[in-house]
Design a protein around this motif. Structure first.
Motif, PDB file in Angstrom:
ATOM      1  N   SER A  78       0.813  -1.228   0.000  1.00  0.00           N
ATOM      2  CA  SER A  78       0.000   0.000   0.000  1.00  0.00           C
ATOM      3  C   SER A  78       0.839   1.267   0.000  1.00  0.00           C
ATOM      4  CB  SER A  78      -0.914   0.011   1.233  1.00  0.00           C
ATOM      5  OG  SER A  78      -0.148  -0.039   2.431  1.00  0.00           O
ATOM      6  N   THR A  79       2.165   1.136   0.126  1.00  0.00           N
ATOM      7  CA  THR A  79       3.031   2.311   0.247  1.00  0.00           C
ATOM      8  C   THR A  79       3.737   2.667  -1.055  1.00  0.00           C
ATOM      9  OG1 THR A  79       4.991   1.033   0.885  1.00  0.00           O
ATOM     10  CG2 THR A  79       3.504   1.725   2.663  1.00  0.00           C
ATOM     11  N   GLY A  80       4.082   1.660  -1.841  1.00  0.00           N
ATOM     12  CA  GLY A  80       4.887   1.875  -3.041  1.00  0.00           C
ATOM     13  C   GLY A  80       6.364   1.667  -2.809  1.00  0.00           C
ATOM     14  N   LEU A  81       6.744   1.249  -1.622  1.00  0.00           N
ATOM     15  CA  LEU A  81       8.160   1.029  -1.337  1.00  0.00           C
ATOM     16  C   LEU A  81       8.715  -0.164  -2.117  1.00  0.00           C
ATOM     17  CD1 LEU A  81       8.084   1.721   2.503  1.00  0.00           C
ATOM     18  CD2 LEU A  81       9.351   3.039   0.792  1.00  0.00           C
ATOM     19  N   THR A  82       7.870  -1.134  -2.422  1.00  0.00           N
ATOM     20  CA  THR A  82       8.331  -2.277  -3.204  1.00  0.00           C
ATOM     21  C   THR A  82       8.406  -1.919  -4.686  1.00  0.00           C
ATOM     22  OG1 THR A  82       7.851  -4.548  -3.900  1.00  0.00           O
ATOM     23  CG2 THR A  82       5.967  -3.173  -3.325  1.00  0.00           C
ATOM     24  N   THR A  83       9.432  -2.431  -5.355  1.00  0.00           N
ATOM     25  CA  THR A  83       9.566  -2.208  -6.798  1.00  0.00           C
ATOM     26  C   THR A  83       8.567  -3.048  -7.585  1.00  0.00           C
ATOM     27  OG1 THR A  83      11.264  -3.924  -6.962  1.00  0.00           O
ATOM     28  CG2 THR A  83      12.003  -1.664  -6.574  1.00  0.00           C
ATOM     29  N   ARG A  84       7.850  -3.934  -6.921  1.00  0.00           N
ATOM     30  CA  ARG A  84       6.885  -4.799  -7.616  1.00  0.00           C
ATOM     31  C   ARG A  84       5.586  -4.054  -7.919  1.00  0.00           C
ATOM     32  NH1 ARG A  84       6.263 -10.031  -4.100  1.00  0.00           N
ATOM     33  NH2 ARG A  84       5.472 -10.966  -6.041  1.00  0.00           N
ATOM     34  N   ASN A  85       5.377  -2.908  -7.301  1.00  0.00           N
ATOM     35  CA  ASN A  85       4.228  -2.069  -7.677  1.00  0.00           C
ATOM     36  C   ASN A  85       4.575  -1.364  -8.983  1.00  0.00           C
ATOM     37  OD1 ASN A  85       3.151  -2.796  -5.221  1.00  0.00           O
ATOM     38  ND2 ASN A  85       2.771  -0.714  -4.532  1.00  0.00           N
ATOM     39  N   VAL A  86       3.922  -1.758 -10.067  1.00  0.00           N
ATOM     40  CA  VAL A  86       4.273  -1.233 -11.382  1.00  0.00           C
ATOM     41  C   VAL A  86       3.026  -0.764 -12.126  1.00  0.00           C
ATOM     42  CG1 VAL A  86       6.349  -2.666 -11.605  1.00  0.00           C
ATOM     43  CG2 VAL A  86       4.154  -3.520 -12.477  1.00  0.00           C
ATOM     44  N   SER A  87       3.255   0.141 -13.071  1.00  0.00           N
ATOM     45  CA  SER A  87       2.170   0.622 -13.915  1.00  0.00           C
ATOM     46  C   SER A  87       2.783   1.298 -15.134  1.00  0.00           C
ATOM     47  CB  SER A  87       1.276   1.592 -13.139  1.00  0.00           C
ATOM     48  OG  SER A  87       0.098   1.906 -13.868  1.00  0.00           O
ATOM     49  N   THR A  88       1.938   1.917 -15.935  1.00  0.00           N
ATOM     50  CA  THR A  88       2.371   2.699 -17.094  1.00  0.00           C
ATOM     51  C   THR A  88       1.763   4.092 -16.987  1.00  0.00           C
ATOM     52  OG1 THR A  88       0.458   2.136 -18.465  1.00  0.00           O
ATOM     53  CG2 THR A  88       2.331   0.602 -18.515  1.00  0.00           C
ATOM     54  N   ALA A  89       2.300   5.016 -17.752  1.00  0.00           N
ATOM     55  CA  ALA A  89       1.723   6.369 -17.773  1.00  0.00           C
ATOM     56  C   ALA A  89       0.266   6.317 -18.234  1.00  0.00           C
ATOM     57  CB  ALA A  89       2.547   7.275 -18.687  1.00  0.00           C
ATOM     58  N   ARG A  90      -0.014   5.477 -19.229  1.00  0.00           N
ATOM     59  CA  ARG A  90      -1.391   5.361 -19.736  1.00  0.00           C
ATOM     60  C   ARG A  90      -2.323   4.820 -18.657  1.00  0.00           C
ATOM     61  NH1 ARG A  90      -3.283   7.902 -23.992  1.00  0.00           N
ATOM     62  NH2 ARG A  90      -1.519   7.185 -25.259  1.00  0.00           N
ATOM     63  N   ASP A  91      -1.896   3.767 -17.958  1.00  0.00           N
ATOM     64  CA  ASP A  91      -2.711   3.218 -16.871  1.00  0.00           C
ATOM     65  C   ASP A  91      -2.931   4.246 -15.767  1.00  0.00           C
ATOM     66  OD1 ASP A  91      -3.073   0.774 -18.051  1.00  0.00           O
ATOM     67  OD2 ASP A  91      -2.042  -0.395 -16.495  1.00  0.00           O
TER      68      ASP A  91
END
Length: 261
Positions: free
Chosen positions: A146-159
């Motif tokens: 829920s924090t974003g500290l993990t590098t596994r939280n990923v997305s794209t600019a479009r998303d």
């Protein structure tokens, strides 16, 4: 003009190229839906604390009582990156204030505590984040905390443009991400801290920022998403993986100047 003479039309100055330093970027005209600028908009990247917009959506979707008191404990300590927090262990805070600090000043311990106090705890919260992403059509996005500290939280600019649109529909998210600062008084234990918005552009009335969120880790670089109305034009701006603390702000100003031209 003399017969047989050749007419030469006056030269039209070409629009200057936009030099955006962020690795991925997307600029949308909100009212028309037109893409005004894009750079690697579908490249999947870590998104750091931009994650907290999704965290806020999940909290609000659950319709949990925002006046309930939650507690920050040792399980909210960042053992992944070792980031510092001024929030003391054992601090009791309302869910509303935790959400405020997670969004405005990107407080990791508050984002962690919000997920932990969700029905079913953090595992259920993460499932809800990914379900929400699918619901919004964010096909290239994945969430693991829920924090974003993990590098596994990923997305794209479009998303992320879809996430920004969904977050904008929540008045509380707009309010908290527009706030420039907030003095927070905690009762148990008793202490007071001043918190500031992590996006300096919210203090610039010329930008007329309606929603924003920043993010940073070494892997994600400097990230910024905004819904703003500079020069009376409603824009959604997504900037990912910039190097240098001021680079996203610089990119935003370059985009604004380019649109003026």
């Amino acid at each position: 003009m003399l017969a047989g003479s050749l007419f030469i039309a006056p030269a039209v100055a070409a629009k200057p190229a936009l030099q955006v330093m962020s690795s991925s970027a997307l600029v949308l005209d909100v009212n028309s839906g037109q893409t005004l600028y894009q750079k690697n908009p579908n490249q999947v990247r870590p998104i750091a604390s931009l994650t907290k917009l999704m965290t806020a959506l999940v909290v609000l979707d659950a319709k949990q009582n925002l006046n309930d008191v939650i507690t920050v404990d040792e399980s909210d300590r960042d053992l992944l990156k070792g980031t510092h927090s001024r929030i003391r262990m054992g601090t009791k805070v309302t869910r509303r204030d935790a959400l405020h600090l997670a969004l405005m000043s990107s407080e990791n311990r508050m984002a962690s505590a919000l997920a932990r106090h969700y029905p079913g705890g953090k595992p259920a919260f993460i499932r809800a984040m990914n379900n929400k992403a699918r619901q919004l059509g964010m096909r290239s996005s994945r969430f693991y905390d829920s924090t974003g500290l993990t590098t596994r939280n990923v997305s794209t600019a479009r998303d992320l443009s879809k996430l920004v649109a969904a977050a904008y529909r929540q008045p509380l998210i707009r309010q908290f991400t527009q706030d420039t600062s907030r003095e927070m008084r905690f009762n148990s234990p008793a202490y007071t801290l001043m918190f500031n918005n992590t996006n300096p552009l919210v203090k610039n009335s010329d930008w007329d920022v309606h929603l924003s969120k920043t993010g940073y880790t070494d892997e994600a670089g400097r990230c910024l998403v905004m819904r703003a109305k500079p020069d009376n034009r409603e824009l959604a701006i997504i900037l990912l993986n910039a190097q240098g603390k001021r680079t996203p702000v610089g990119d935003a100003n370059r985009i604004r100047q380019w649109l003026r031209s």
